[in-house]
Write a protein that holds these residues in place. Structure first.
Motif, PDB file in Angstrom:
ATOM      1  N   TYR A 356      35.383 -16.294 -15.343  1.00  0.00           N
ATOM      2  CA  TYR A 356      36.668 -16.942 -15.080  1.00  0.00           C
ATOM      3  C   TYR A 356      37.876 -16.295 -15.763  1.00  0.00           C
ATOM      4  N   VAL A 357      39.029 -16.611 -15.170  1.00  0.00           N
ATOM      5  CA  VAL A 357      40.324 -16.498 -15.833  1.00  0.00           C
ATOM      6  C   VAL A 357      40.950 -17.887 -15.781  1.00  0.00           C
ATOM      7  N   ILE A 358      41.884 -18.156 -16.672  1.00  0.00           N
ATOM      8  CA  ILE A 358      42.652 -19.405 -16.634  1.00  0.00           C
ATOM      9  C   ILE A 358      44.032 -19.040 -16.099  1.00  0.00           C
ATOM     10  N   PRO A 395      44.902 -19.437 -24.001  1.00  0.00           N
ATOM     11  CA  PRO A 395      45.537 -18.354 -23.237  1.00  0.00           C
ATOM     12  C   PRO A 395      45.500 -18.659 -21.736  1.00  0.00           C
ATOM     13  N   TRP A 396      46.485 -18.166 -21.026  1.00  0.00           N
ATOM     14  CA  TRP A 396      46.546 -18.323 -19.574  1.00  0.00           C
ATOM     15  C   TRP A 396      47.302 -17.140 -18.994  1.00  0.00           C
ATOM     16  N   ALA A 430      40.103  -5.430 -18.096  1.00  0.00           N
ATOM     17  CA  ALA A 430      39.892  -5.405 -19.544  1.00  0.00           C
ATOM     18  C   ALA A 430      40.846  -6.365 -20.246  1.00  0.00           C
ATOM     19  N   ASP A 431      42.088  -6.442 -19.781  1.00  0.00           N
ATOM     20  CA  ASP A 431      43.055  -7.365 -20.382  1.00  0.00           C
ATOM     21  C   ASP A 431      42.606  -8.811 -20.205  1.00  0.00           C
ATOM     22  N   GLU A 432      42.065  -9.131 -19.031  1.00  0.00           N
ATOM     23  CA  GLU A 432      41.585 -10.491 -18.801  1.00  0.00           C
ATOM     24  C   GLU A 432      40.385 -10.807 -19.682  1.00  0.00           C
ATOM     25  N   ALA A 433      39.491  -9.843 -19.836  1.00  0.00           N
ATOM     26  CA  ALA A 433      38.324 -10.054 -20.684  1.00  0.00           C
ATOM     27  C   ALA A 433      38.724 -10.260 -22.143  1.00  0.00           C
ATOM     28  N   GLY A 438      33.910 -12.593 -20.774  1.00  0.00           N
ATOM     29  CA  GLY A 438      33.356 -12.253 -19.465  1.00  0.00           C
ATOM     30  C   GLY A 438      33.102 -10.775 -19.304  1.00  0.00           C
ATOM     31  N   THR A 439      32.848 -10.371 -18.070  1.00  0.00           N
ATOM     32  CA  THR A 439      32.396  -9.014 -17.780  1.00  0.00           C
ATOM     33  C   THR A 439      33.455  -8.231 -17.023  1.00  0.00           C
TER      34      THR A 439
END
Length: 548
Positions: A356-358, A395-396, A430-433, A438-439
């Motif tokens: 996921y991302v928020i 974070p979002w 990579a920034d989202e991780a 996550g992967t």
């Protein structure tokens, strides 16, 4: 223009043996504690609804798609839970047009492509038929030459110029205009079919919107495939084979809505999620997660007492077929001139993605320029969600405010909107991780639109974060929407003035004001004096004075 000025005014004073204060007018609604509602909307509660939706899918061929027995059972479950909580759910029936592709193949003579555009793990077929494309002749098109317009996008007759496409297959670029315009323009130029190559490095799953007589068979391909074909055409004639057979049918399906029994109906706050899945799977993340989240929010809100503003919950049908349910519902609002009653709409589509991302719909366009007009109030709605995340240190990121879910019809009607999203088939960066774990390099939901979108596809961490935001912001808006443009202040009806008693002359505010004070101030001082003697019964009501 009429300006409304409100002030407190005395309407009656009487003698009593003791002291009694009585308020006359509307009994104020009790405020809902956002933190309390947040605590009561739990992952376990939402999971119970998801388990029920999974059991329904399992018992009905593995899916809950619109027009199927699985969707009917899903609707009945929502209605039963709402009724038990004290709501009166309403079904809104409508028709939806759906298309099935019965036979499809595309081959470019002399060129082999091995891309997995349909995502089934195996190469081919080349390209994706566009939604509501017409069919080719039953025998298909064989060894038909390819041709490109004078201007790559091929949007209209001027972009085709003097190019004669009679009896050929057109190849055009995505961009500038709708796919239906490209298809119709190619047809007017004489083309038998059109291939549209994408401008982004992803499969092109386009839609023509509806079947009309001016359209021709239409297919989308990758940008790399388009460039390969154009390069070959620059060296000499290129031919293609296309077989495309499809069937269009109309299904009967429904939305479900439910209103809180209290709250100002002119300040309706609306929450929505689509209830249907795709045919390929049970749709537990997409979108059982959003459906279950707002269902549990509705259940817990029902136990929270009277509300200041009405909250309406909606479960949309046929979203996966083209946002049909929400579009039909909003069309009804427009027809009945009820759009102004909806202060804002919050959309929740996929809120438990495994990788996921928020993310929050980017109404203020701080990250993504919106390809649609953003209605007033949408920024304030986004802010309510992001402020919650900021307050808890979560974070979002933004997700594009592009109308690619059920909020599209609302914003098209000028209704404010925002919402939450944990990701679909986009690949995690990579920034989202770094923000969410996550992967890197895997999709946010590897089981998007597949049989793998089952009860095991839900990430409880993501779900917990999102339902906290949903419950908290729902309670805040149930209490107060004054910060959203378009909200109205609930009027307080005037209370009839009782016959004054003789003692009223003693405490006439105008007489008390002769000492130089304001009438209201002098009235307060006089009332305080009488209260001190323990002989005043004061009845106060809001009286409105209109000033032109």
């Amino acid at each position: 223009m009429v300006k409304v000025q409100r002030r407190w005014a005395p309407v009656g004073i009487g003698m009593a043996a003791g002291l009694l204060m009585v308020g006359v007018g509307l009994t104020p609604a009790m405020a809902v504690d956002p933190e309390d509602l947040e605590d009561r909307v739990t992952v376990a509660g939402v999971r119970a609804h998801l388990d029920a939706l999974q059991a329904i899918a399992t018992a009905n061929g593995g899916n809950r798609a619109a027009g199927t027995t699985g969707y009917e059972a899903s609707g009945q479950y929502i209605e039963q839970v709402l009724t038990a909580a004290g709501y009166k759910p309403v079904r809104h029936d409508f028709e939806a047009t759906t298309q099935s592709i019965d036979d499809y193949s595309l081959a470019i003579d002399g060129i082999t492509f091995t891309d997995d555009e349909d995502g089934d793990g195996a190469p081919g077929p080349l390209g994706l038929p566009m939604e509501f494309t017409p069919s080719t002749p039953v025998a298909g098109l064989t060894d038909v030459p390819l041709i490109a317009p004078a201007v790559a996008t091929g949007c209209d007759d001027s972009e085709w110029g003097d190019v004669d496409a009679t009896g050929q297959i057109a190849i055009v670029s995505r961009g500038v205009c709708a796919f239906s315009e490209k298809s119709a323009a190619a047809g007017r130029a004489g083309a038998l079919a059109v291939i549209v190559y994408n401008t982004e490095a992803v499969p092109l799953a386009g839609t023509l919107g509806e079947q009309t007589p001016d359209l021709i068979p239409s297919v989308g391909i990758l940008p790399s495939q388009g460039q390969t074909i154009l390069a070959a055409m620059a060296l000499g004639p290129v031919t293609a084979d296309l077989q495309l057979q499809q069937t269009v049918s109309v299904i009967q399906t429904f939305n479900i809505t439910a209103d809180t029994p209290t709250g100002n109906p002119e300040n309706t706050v609306m929450l929505g999620a689509h209830l249907d899945s795709v045919l390929e799977g049970p749709g537990i993340n997409d979108n059982g997660s959003g459906s279950a989240a707002i269902l549990e929010t509705a259940v817990q809100l029902a136990a929270s007492g009277p509300l200041t503003n009405r909250v309406r919950f909606a479960w949309w049908g046929a979203e996966e077929l083209g946002l049909f349910g929400s579009a039909d519902y909003v069309a009804g609002l427009v027809e009945q001139e009820e759009t102004d009653d909806i202060v804002t709409y919050l959309n929740f589509d996929m809120i438990g993605s495994p990788n996921y991302v928020i993310s929050v719909y980017d109404a203020d366009e701080s990250t993504y320029e919106a390809p649609v007009e953003v209605p007033a109030g949408s920024i304030e709605t986004e802010d309510a969600l992001t402020d919650y995340f900021d307050e808890i240190g979560q974070p979002w990121i933004d997700t594009a405010f592009d109308g690619r879910s059920d909020y599209d019809a609302f914003i098209s009607a000028g209704i404010a909107a925002s919402g939450l999203f944990t990701g679909a088939d986009d690949v995690k960066t990579a920034d989202e991780a770094a923000l969410f774990g996550g992967t890197v390099g895997e999709a946010h939901d590897q089981n998007y639109h597949s049989a793998g979108d089952d009860i095991d596809n839900i990430n409880d961490t993501a779900l917990g974060i999102m339902i906290g935001a949903i419950a908290h912001v729902t309670a805040e808006f149930a209490n107060d929407v004054s910060g959203i443009p378009g909200a109205v202040l609930a009027p307080v009806p005037p209370t009839p003035t009782p016959t004054p008693t003789p003692i009223l002359a003693i405490a006439d505010p105008e007489l008390l004001a002769e000492s130089g004070g304001e009438a209201e101030t002098a009235w307060g001082a006089g009332a305080t004096l009488l209260l001190g003697l323990g002989v005043l019964t004061l009845v106060a009501a809001r009286r409105r004075t209109r000033i032109s």
